[in-house]
Scaffold this active site. Structure first.
Site, PDB file in Angstrom:
ATOM      1  N   GLU A  66      -5.827  -3.637  -0.818  1.00 25.69           N
ATOM      2  CA  GLU A  66      -6.211  -4.787  -0.002  1.00 25.69           C
ATOM      3  C   GLU A  66      -7.343  -5.605  -0.609  1.00 25.69           C
ATOM      4  OE1 GLU A  66      -5.638  -1.753   0.950  1.00 25.69           O
ATOM      5  OE2 GLU A  66      -4.677  -1.630   2.910  1.00 25.69           O
TER       6      GLU A  66
ATOM      7  N   THR B  31       0.856  -1.188   0.000  1.00 25.47           N
ATOM      8  CA  THR B  31       0.000   0.000   0.000  1.00 25.47           C
ATOM      9  C   THR B  31       0.889   1.233   0.000  1.00 25.47           C
ATOM     10  OG1 THR B  31      -0.039   0.155   2.388  1.00 25.47           O
ATOM     11  CG2 THR B  31      -1.758  -1.167   1.363  1.00 25.47           C
TER      12      THR B  31
ATOM     13  N   TRP C 222     -20.134  15.452  11.275  1.00 24.70           N
ATOM     14  CA  TRP C 222     -19.096  15.088  10.318  1.00 24.70           C
ATOM     15  C   TRP C 222     -19.288  15.871   9.022  1.00 24.70           C
ATOM     16  CZ3 TRP C 222     -18.756   8.946  10.466  1.00 24.70           C
ATOM     17  CH2 TRP C 222     -18.252   8.558  11.726  1.00 24.70           C
TER      18      TRP C 222
END
Lengths: 538, 538
Positions: free
Chosen positions: A326, A181, A441
């Site tokens: 992933e 990654t 948020w």
């Protein structure tokens, strides 16, 4: 039913049996290289013999440092085909990361494109496990280099036997490939792809409602082959005998336009930066894109304005997909459902701008901080978690991170998303990029996409500034289009946002910059933005 | 990568998440029944609770004796979903075969369509393992029957809880379904489909170049759901939320035409007899088939004349596919490759008349008596052998036949085929139907197809007659079209064949008959023909 393993050799053998006449082309150092699957297969056999000759053993990691090319494709099949592990190195990494990755994977051989030699020469004394370097170019000559021992790819292939019997009884749970990654914080984490995972992922990509690759397509992966298997395209396309077009070293948008036109590309895949670059070329020069049926966009979300520009000006739909290193990587892909044909164009865009529905074979959930499913209302944000046969269950030799990210049997993506009643996922933010303002948020991605719809704006990134009362508040870093560089003002952006976002979501600050720093795979590098513009933040 | 099992529950759960609004319709006893995937899923949950209530245990065989219907679809998912084995009984079998199969599988419950009750009543005293009979009809009433204990499907579902948590951790190697071959000689042989095999087979069917099912399709499986999983269509279509149309009990060609028109079917699947029947209806009455993109033909080869008639008169391509009970069943499917678009129409037909190319995931070979690969020249005949993850590795509790047919790790199909340089398989004959004349092989199927192109011929079957000098010689059994019943002559057939077949391949004898006997799945029953017309043969 037979205990028949799922391996990449199954893909290779079918291509050899059925598609010998089909073409694979590559922009090489001296113009276009062309051959067919029959010749490709013969070279994969030669390459397998070369690898055996270099003394690699089953399970050994064999690395590539290469652009998208037919040689890279040959390595994609020969290395796993003999039971070794294809380790694709990201050529945009910093030296320290490259050293870490090669040593952590303990690569035994590196295949390197000639023009990337300096990257390896600079670190050669720090990569102790590498026993051989093979230089790839369109000649048999070996250029002057400090690497040793060093060979010419074309010379080795030329001398190797042209026959090789690829086993179909490899263990499907054995490693076929690996990729690290491109973490912006901490050491890169290794993901190992099993034969089984690649087989199943490729099959899912072939399904009609996902990528739906056909023998009748011509694909050009622009997404690098060192980045999550070029989203699986080389494996997928080979399985069904699709003509493959590789853009070679350092392709610029002009080169890509030429290739799409000349090779009659039907399907391509890349990140938003690519599509923006191509659009800019098309605004100045005419190319015939009539062969194309879709451009798959991943990596980051494509702004709505970009999607609309492609529909209206280019006549090719941008198709949203989502995945990560992933996840091999395809997780979702966004196509409207048949009954949405009756919806208004704006409603259809509201679907297409999302990342789409889960691929057949995977399971996804969207959960809150307490691990409970959030309502499928398209509004409530939660973290996307995934499980399935092509989802990483661990990081390579990294028990700590494995426990943190996959400890409960689900991959925790750190992506904050919504899911709507139709099952479409919408990526709101990375956990760490989310702006947490007074208990609410705010999605930095939402703000960015809205700002990028402004006609004076080229690109925009939003980051969190610390705030005494609200904890965090959004700040917008905006790159104006060149012609508005001197005239654009903070109020232009804020006024534009007023009727599009709730009041408390508007940025507290707008700054104008020349360029948004990008990661090695073309994503906005918000870590660098924070370091640069927010004192004391990283 | 995660050790995530490949199961039918993966298919079911995705359909529930994404396609709640999509439709499933069935011709029921009183008109058309319609519901959506949301309601379908709820009923599958209820059915799972019903099964648990009946006391079935993981691994138990639960049988169905039913037409293609939405209830049958519910059983397709509920039975494997709770870890039991869906055993589809062929309603066209003789009593003795049905008794043998039920006892051999040791079925614990049988779900039976109301109009098929007499089939079970006649054998009820000979099927000792069956503990419950559940009658399926569109009411909760139980008709008078000698079966016991007996329940109403709709009544049981109505009373059962509507929630069920289908496990996603079933063993992928465990049995999900089973089906017995309809052997014309010897006892039927049982084939057990694992969850893994059904998952992979369904994925392969979804790929664009195989069936390519999409959410945008509307499928109608005419091939019975008791015959090799209706060629996988119920699993495949559910995975991608395709609208499903089930023709219900005893559909005749007129009913099928009406359904294709009214429900806007895009893709259907059946045997040649079905397509011939539909064509006969269309020659008399007009139906709108403009929604249809293809009719998949399997079971036996469709004659070229039929394929052309569909292209020219119906406007829907017949697409050849090949498989068998032992192969879940898809092995090959025939589409022309993109570069064949430049070929002449006749050359394209020469490809489409073949059974096609191997599905991604499987391996095939064509071998002679000594087990060597025959040349891929489209001429040399050999036996087709297959291996792969959805190919039977053994017959259920039948070590002798398992050893005979799969002993070397390949399934020996007993099908005599050619393979051409493009990789297309052409079925010439069954091993036992091949005519061995003076050391040469004559394909009965080739002869039949050529005879069936004669304008006066409806159907034709060719069998071997014993011959003193040549060992065997071909004899043609021809069914004339009704209007030529009294005028057609042996010379008409032989003259027609003269410029189409090599001289020594021409039949020694042509007889005219009213009907060709068919097996329970619609194939020519040559055993019966031999018994009837060739003294001393069977």
């Amino acid at each position: 039913m037979m205990n028949y393993p799922l391996t990449t050799n199954s893909i290779l053998k079918r291509a050899k049996m059925l598609y010998g006449k089909k073409e694979i082309v590559c922009r090489d150092y001296n113009g276009m290289f062309r051959y067919n699957y029959a010749r490709f297969y013969e070279r994969v056999c030669r390459l397998a013999n070369v690898l055996k000759g270099l003394g690699v053993q089953p399970g050994d990691r064999v690395a590539t440092l290469a652009w998208n090319s037919h040689r890279h494709l040959e390595l994609y099949f020969a290395i796993p085909g003999i039971g070794c592990v294809l380790h694709t190195l990201n050529l945009r990494l910093f030296q320290e990361q490259l050293i870490y990755i090669i040593n952590h994977a303990e690569d035994s051989v590196i295949f390197v494109d000639q023009d990337l030699l300096p990257l390896l020469e600079a670190i050669k004394d720090k990569i102790k496990t590498v026993r051989h370097f093979v230089i790839m170019s369109d000649t048999k000559e070996i250029p002057g280099t400090s690497l040793s021992p060093v060979y010419s790819y074309e010379d080795l292939l030329d001398k190797a036997p042209s026959q090789y019997e690829f086993p179909t009884d490899l263990d499907e749970w054995s490693a076929a490939a690996m990729c690290y990654t491109t973490a912006t914080t901490g050491d890169p984490k290794g993901v190992v792809y099993t034969h089984r995972a690649i087989f199943l992922h490729s099959m899912a990509c072939l399904t009609a409602d996902m990528m739906g690759l056909s023998e009748r397509d011509t694909v050009m992966p622009i997404v690098p082959m060192f980045h999550a298997n070029a989203w699986g395209m080389p494996f997928t396309a080979t399985w069904t005998g699709t003509k493959q077009v590789f853009p070679g070293a350092r392709p610029d948008p002009m080169v890509l336009c030429q290739l799409i036109q000349d090779e009659k590309v039907t399907l391509s895949a890349g990140v938003p930066t690519i599509w923006m670059g191509i659009l800019q070329v098309l605004e100045k020069q005419k190319f015939d894109f009539s062969s194309a049926r879709g451009f798959i966009n991943g990596g980051s979300a494509a702004p709505l304005a970009l999607m609309k520009a492609y529909d209206e000006k280019v006549g090719v739909p941008i198709i949203h997909a989502y995945g990560m290193t992933e996840t091999t990587p395809l997780v979702t892909l966004s196509r409207t459902k048949s009954y949405m044909d009756d919806w208004s164009l704006e409603q259809q865009y509201a679907v297409r701008i999302k990342q789409g529905v889960v691929a057949p074979g995977l399971e996804i959930r969207v959960v809150n901080d307490r691990g409970e499913d959030v309502p499928a209302d398209g509004k409530t944000m939660g973290e996307l978690i995934i499980r399935g046969p092509w989802i990483a269950g661990e990081y390579y030799k990294n028990p700590e991170k494995s426990k943190e990210c996959m400890g409960d049997g689900w991959l925790h993506t750190n992506d904050i998303v919504t899911i709507d009643e139709e099952g479409y996922i919408y990526i709101c933010d990375r956990t760490k990029d989310l702006i947490k303002s007074g208990g609410e948020w705010i999605s930095s991605v939402d703000l960015e996409n809205t700002i990028m719809a402004h006609p004076m704006v080229a690109e925009a990134a939003v980051i969190a500034m610390p705030h005494e009362k609200w904890d965090e508040r959004p700040m917008a870093c905006v790159v104006p289009k060149p012609e508005y560089k001197d005239s654009i003002k903070e109020e232009d952006i804020i006024d534009f946002l007023r009727d599009k976002m709730t009041k408390w979501m508007l940025p507290d600050k707008v700054i104008f910059i020349d360029e948004i720093p990008k990661t090695s795979v073309g994503k906005f590098n918000k870590k660098e933005l924070r370091q640069k513009y927010i004192p004391g933040k990283a």
